[in-house]
Design an enzyme around this catalytic site. Structure first.
Site, PDB file in Angstrom:
ATOM      1  N   ASP A 167      -8.743 -23.274 -31.877  1.00 12.95           N
ATOM      2  CA  ASP A 167      -7.724 -23.163 -32.943  1.00 12.95           C
ATOM      3  C   ASP A 167      -6.566 -22.215 -32.636  1.00 12.95           C
ATOM      4  O   ASP A 167      -6.108 -21.471 -33.535  1.00 12.95           O
ATOM      5  CB  ASP A 167      -8.395 -22.739 -34.261  1.00 12.95           C
ATOM      6  CG  ASP A 167      -9.452 -23.718 -34.733  1.00 12.95           C
ATOM      7  OD1 ASP A 167      -9.635 -24.760 -34.082  1.00 12.95           O
ATOM      8  OD2 ASP A 167     -10.108 -23.435 -35.755  1.00 12.95           O
ATOM      9  N   LYS A 186     -10.787 -30.813 -36.038  1.00 16.48           N
ATOM     10  CA  LYS A 186     -12.006 -30.505 -36.791  1.00 16.48           C
ATOM     11  C   LYS A 186     -11.653 -30.119 -38.227  1.00 16.48           C
ATOM     12  O   LYS A 186     -10.797 -29.269 -38.453  1.00 16.48           O
ATOM     13  CB  LYS A 186     -12.778 -29.382 -36.090  1.00 16.48           C
ATOM     14  CG  LYS A 186     -12.051 -28.057 -35.988  1.00 16.48           C
ATOM     15  CD  LYS A 186     -12.880 -27.103 -35.156  1.00 16.48           C
ATOM     16  CE  LYS A 186     -12.387 -25.677 -35.149  1.00 16.48           C
ATOM     17  NZ  LYS A 186     -12.230 -25.022 -36.430  1.00 16.48           N
ATOM     18  N   CYS A 199     -13.907 -19.240 -37.024  1.00 16.70           N
ATOM     19  CA  CYS A 199     -14.143 -20.492 -36.293  1.00 16.70           C
ATOM     20  C   CYS A 199     -14.804 -20.290 -34.930  1.00 16.70           C
ATOM     21  O   CYS A 199     -15.560 -21.153 -34.482  1.00 16.70           O
ATOM     22  CB  CYS A 199     -12.839 -21.266 -36.165  1.00 16.70           C
ATOM     23  SG  CYS A 199     -12.283 -21.869 -37.785  1.00 16.70           S
TER      24      CYS A 199
HETATM   25  N1  TIU Z   1      -9.792 -21.059 -37.005  1.00  7.37           N
HETATM   26  C1  TIU Z   1     -10.224 -20.231 -37.951  1.00  7.37           C
HETATM   27  O1  TIU Z   1     -10.811 -19.195 -37.685  1.00  7.37           O
HETATM   28  N2  TIU Z   1      -9.936 -20.565 -39.273  1.00  7.37           N
HETATM   29  C2  TIU Z   1      -9.789 -19.661 -40.287  1.00  7.37           C
HETATM   30  O2  TIU Z   1      -9.576 -20.044 -41.433  1.00  7.37           O
HETATM   31  N3  TIU Z   1      -9.862 -18.349 -39.940  1.00  7.37           N
HETATM   32  C3  TIU Z   1      -9.638 -17.279 -40.750  1.00  7.37           C
HETATM   33  O3  TIU Z   1      -9.885 -16.155 -40.313  1.00  7.37           O
HETATM   34  N4  TIU Z   1      -9.144 -17.474 -41.963  1.00  7.37           N
END
Ligand code: TIU
Length: 239
Positions: free
Chosen positions: A32, A137, A170
């Site tokens: 991500d 995802k 994530c």
């Molecule tokens: N990719 C991921 O970690 N999504 C989140 O929403 N992370 C947060 O820390 N909010």
């Protein structure tokens, strides 16, 4: 790489003990690294976070990406993302809390976490190249409701080296999913970041505690030092 010069495993100095990396059977998984989390005006900022903490992970992740590309080992990029009609976004996710903007709302980088919008893209420094796997995802974990498990099985991968954001959301969720599926997981410390530095530090400790209950963690330099002979051999064979 000439197979005769490739060892069966490469020792990497790590915590809680040495990680024995198996060439070609180890994928780099970059979680991500999207504009929506790293840049101002995206999803991460809409939740009230200081996004400046995340930029530090981009350079180290690029170092890993360059190494994996040079070695021609498997690379996976993930994106937390949803269909434009939000049919894959549970209402419980979209309606959580009181963010400035919700998933699917229009922000300065387009609709938050919606596939095809500029904010949903991976940052330019880490943009996927043809042949690299890109997994969209809908959840925090990259195995939930995606073809990731099948792709890794197809490639014969059994170890995963992790980079990406955020460490405790994530990245950690995906490492736990992977650990339960029988993968050996190594987190590269400089290549991951959190909006909360204390959460990043705590997550690394949680992963390596209890004899590596989730997996391993190592500094970037440990991994790059371990891979140096492979990278040198690859460069020599390309010359
Ligand atoms: N990719 C991921 O970690 N999504 C989140 O929403 N992370 C947060 O820390 N909010």
């Amino acid at each position: 790489m000439n197979p005769s010069t490739t060892p069966a495993s490469i020792p990497v100095a790590a915590r809680p003990f040495e990680f024995r990396l198996e060439p070609r059977r180890t994928a780099l998984v970059i979680i991500d690294m999207q504009r929506d989390f790293i840049e101002p005006g995206g999803f991460g900022a809409s939740l009230g976070n200081d996004v400046s903490h995340l930029a530090a992970a981009v350079g180290p992740t690029r170092t890993l990406l360059d190494a994996w590309r040079a070695l021609a080992w498997p690379i996976v990029h993930t994106r937390e993302s949803h269909a434009p009609d939000l049919s894959d976004c549970p209402p419980a996710k979209r309606h959580r809390g009181s963010p400035k903007l919700r998933i699917g709302d229009a922000g300065p980088m387009g609709r938050l976490l919606v596939r095809g919008e500029p904010g949903c893209d991976i940052v330019p420094a880490l943009a996927p190249q043809p042949g690299e796997i890109v997994i969209d995802k809908p959840g925090k974990g990259a195995f939930h409701a995606t073809p990731l498990g099948a792709e890794l099985e197809r490639l014969g991968v059994r170890q995963l080296v992790f980079a990406g954001v955020t460490t405790e959301v994530c990245v950690q969720t995906t490492m736990r999913e992977a650990n339960d599926r029988g993968f050996e997981c190594l987190l590269v410390e400089e290549a991951t970041a959190s909006y909360f530095p204390a959460f990043k530090a705590a997550t690394i400790e949680m992963i390596v505690a209890q004899g590596g209950i989730v997996g391993w963690a190592a500094p970037l330099a440990s991994l790059m030092t371990a891979l140096q002979p492979q990278l040198a051999a690859r460069t020599a064979s390309a010359a």
